[in-house]
Motif scaffolding. Sequence first.
Motif, PDB file in Angstrom:
ATOM      1  N   GLU A 275       0.716  -1.124   0.100  1.00 21.62           N
ATOM      2  CA  GLU A 275       0.155  -0.003  -0.022  1.00 21.62           C
ATOM      3  C   GLU A 275       0.744   1.071   0.057  1.00 21.62           C
ATOM      4  O   GLU A 275       0.467   2.187  -0.505  1.00 21.62           O
ATOM      5  CB  GLU A 275      -0.770  -0.057   1.197  1.00 21.62           C
ATOM      6  CG  GLU A 275      -2.025   1.373   1.337  1.00 21.62           C
ATOM      7  CD  GLU A 275      -2.766   1.245   2.506  1.00 21.62           C
ATOM      8  OE1 GLU A 275      -3.492   1.908   2.615  1.00 21.62           O
ATOM      9  OE2 GLU A 275      -2.146   0.391   3.463  1.00 21.62           O
ATOM     10  N   ASP A 276       2.021   1.246   0.615  1.00 22.36           N
ATOM     11  CA  ASP A 276       2.785   2.189   0.767  1.00 22.36           C
ATOM     12  C   ASP A 276       3.266   2.982  -0.606  1.00 22.36           C
ATOM     13  O   ASP A 276       3.430   3.972  -0.944  1.00 22.36           O
ATOM     14  CB  ASP A 276       4.033   1.952   1.701  1.00 22.36           C
ATOM     15  CG  ASP A 276       4.850   0.836   1.244  1.00 22.36           C
ATOM     16  OD1 ASP A 276       4.362  -0.180   0.583  1.00 22.36           O
ATOM     17  OD2 ASP A 276       6.076   0.836   1.726  1.00 22.36           O
ATOM     18  N   VAL A 278       1.806   1.930  -3.654  1.00 20.40           N
ATOM     19  CA  VAL A 278       0.779   2.230  -4.360  1.00 20.40           C
ATOM     20  C   VAL A 278       0.443   3.699  -4.228  1.00 20.40           C
ATOM     21  O   VAL A 278       0.101   4.389  -5.274  1.00 20.40           O
ATOM     22  CB  VAL A 278      -0.310   1.411  -3.870  1.00 20.40           C
ATOM     23  CG1 VAL A 278      -1.859   1.774  -4.717  1.00 20.40           C
ATOM     24  CG2 VAL A 278      -0.081  -0.244  -4.610  1.00 20.40           C
ATOM     25  N   LEU A 279       0.347   4.207  -2.827  1.00 21.11           N
ATOM     26  CA  LEU A 279      -0.062   5.552  -2.608  1.00 21.11           C
ATOM     27  C   LEU A 279       0.885   6.480  -2.898  1.00 21.11           C
ATOM     28  O   LEU A 279       0.633   7.702  -3.685  1.00 21.11           O
ATOM     29  CB  LEU A 279      -0.113   5.770  -0.994  1.00 21.11           C
ATOM     30  CG  LEU A 279      -1.338   4.872  -0.427  1.00 21.11           C
ATOM     31  CD1 LEU A 279      -1.483   5.171   1.349  1.00 21.11           C
ATOM     32  CD2 LEU A 279      -2.629   5.611  -0.849  1.00 21.11           C
ATOM     33  N   LEU A 280       2.424   6.092  -3.079  1.00 21.57           N
ATOM     34  CA  LEU A 280       3.209   7.099  -3.491  1.00 21.57           C
ATOM     35  C   LEU A 280       3.161   7.222  -4.888  1.00 21.57           C
ATOM     36  O   LEU A 280       3.211   8.080  -5.601  1.00 21.57           O
ATOM     37  CB  LEU A 280       4.723   6.392  -3.369  1.00 21.57           C
ATOM     38  CG  LEU A 280       5.211   6.650  -1.967  1.00 21.57           C
ATOM     39  CD1 LEU A 280       6.378   5.903  -1.548  1.00 21.57           C
ATOM     40  CD2 LEU A 280       5.477   8.215  -1.406  1.00 21.57           C
ATOM     41  N   ALA A 281       3.040   5.959  -5.719  1.00 26.76           N
ATOM     42  CA  ALA A 281       2.955   6.035  -7.180  1.00 26.76           C
ATOM     43  C   ALA A 281       1.667   7.029  -7.667  1.00 26.76           C
ATOM     44  O   ALA A 281       1.703   7.468  -8.763  1.00 26.76           O
ATOM     45  CB  ALA A 281       2.433   4.573  -7.761  1.00 26.76           C
ATOM     46  N   LYS A 282       0.544   7.010  -6.941  1.00 32.56           N
ATOM     47  CA  LYS A 282      -0.640   7.799  -7.102  1.00 32.56           C
ATOM     48  C   LYS A 282       0.010   9.535  -7.211  1.00 32.56           C
ATOM     49  O   LYS A 282      -0.875  10.245  -7.735  1.00 32.56           O
ATOM     50  CB  LYS A 282      -1.598   7.768  -6.107  1.00 32.56           C
ATOM     51  CG  LYS A 282      -2.314   6.499  -6.402  1.00 32.56           C
ATOM     52  CD  LYS A 282      -3.691   6.312  -5.621  1.00 32.56           C
ATOM     53  CE  LYS A 282      -4.295   4.922  -5.527  1.00 32.56           C
ATOM     54  NZ  LYS A 282      -5.376   4.547  -4.892  1.00 32.56           N
ATOM     55  N   ALA A 283       0.874   9.751  -6.318  1.00 23.77           N
ATOM     56  CA  ALA A 283       1.528  11.075  -6.530  1.00 23.77           C
ATOM     57  C   ALA A 283       2.507  11.498  -7.348  1.00 23.77           C
ATOM     58  O   ALA A 283       3.103  12.602  -7.459  1.00 23.77           O
ATOM     59  CB  ALA A 283       2.107  11.354  -4.909  1.00 23.77           C
ATOM     60  N   CYS A 284       2.845  10.474  -8.297  1.00 20.98           N
ATOM     61  CA  CYS A 284       3.520  10.778  -9.288  1.00 20.98           C
ATOM     62  C   CYS A 284       3.317  11.624 -10.340  1.00 20.98           C
ATOM     63  O   CYS A 284       1.967  11.855 -10.481  1.00 20.98           O
ATOM     64  CB  CYS A 284       4.125   9.604 -10.021  1.00 20.98           C
ATOM     65  SG  CYS A 284       5.184   8.333  -9.062  1.00 20.98           S
TER      66      CYS A 284
END
Length: 356
Positions: A275-276, A278-284
């Motif tokens: 999840e960590d 995945v959440l970071l990837a959404k902020a790319c």
Amino acid sequence: MKTEMTSKNPGLADLGWTAFFQSQISIDDLSLSLPVRVLAVHRGQLCVAGDGGETMIPSYLHDARSEEEYPTVGDWLLINRDTHRPDRVLQRTSLFKRRAPGTGRRLQLIAANIDTLFIVSSCNQDFNVARLERYLVLAREAGVTPVVVLTKADLTDEPEAYARAARALQRGLLVETVNALEPGDLAGIRAWCGSGQTVALMGSSGVGKSTLINTLTGARALATQAIRDDDDKGRHTTTARSLHRLEEGGWLIDTPGMRELQLTDTAAGVEEVFEDIVLLAKACRFSNCTHEAEPGCAVRAAIEAGTLPPERLARWRKLAAEEAFNTETLAERRARDRSFGKMVKSVLKRKERTRF
């Protein structure tokens, strides 16, 4: 041929029968069939238990159309009252499965209707975070509560270091360190072993699963073998999946040590365990960011800041790619291969024409 049932049965409720399963059968069903739970799977036969006791029945299910429709350990079945042949598998609350070892596409069912998964590792050289993550993905995908059980805590001076490494894999992950030879040391995991509850054990060979089962069941029925001093690994002794009665009244499903645990149909589980990332990837900055060299990549920024270990990103990539490859159907793969073959032939023809 009809098989007589014995009188060893503890009752449907004690076996894990709930309103979820009751809602799937009618009065007419019960006039012709008996509900039973699969205790063990043997070649061509199932050991089952129900209100009539225990018996062996054939595993053949005449209307099964796929691997997932065949019974596995922990399943609830309806069997014919007269012949004791299985009529159908009841809908499951959870199912663990994998691609069978090797290059084939056959699906292998591991266990069904599990409430809690004990992911067993040990406080020695066998401790492997990548392997733990694979089991966590299985548990999360199935909707089952995972508990990491670290055995052989008595053989290390720093059991808490192993526990910290395990807890770091996912927020809120339950981790217990135990000496499986001491019954009093298992108080922390017995809460999941009460009447009507079903737990499963997963872990590689030599981590002490058989010893843990023996202590939890108050028996010494399973064979164990000594640890080899050179590599801290025991020889694998469990050969078939089976269900054991626990001292607290629940049931435990053992699974053989898995040398090759291939993930399939577990995309949601991979996302939850990582999840960590995945959440970071959404902020790319870019939605199709590969997290390699793109500007505005939040994942690379986290690695540079030291908040995301690069090896965790590598493990996520590996599991995500493996899951996608294994989940792809044979028809989809053949279509893709045909498309690629046509493209290659087209390129070769163009090259051939340009030569003249």
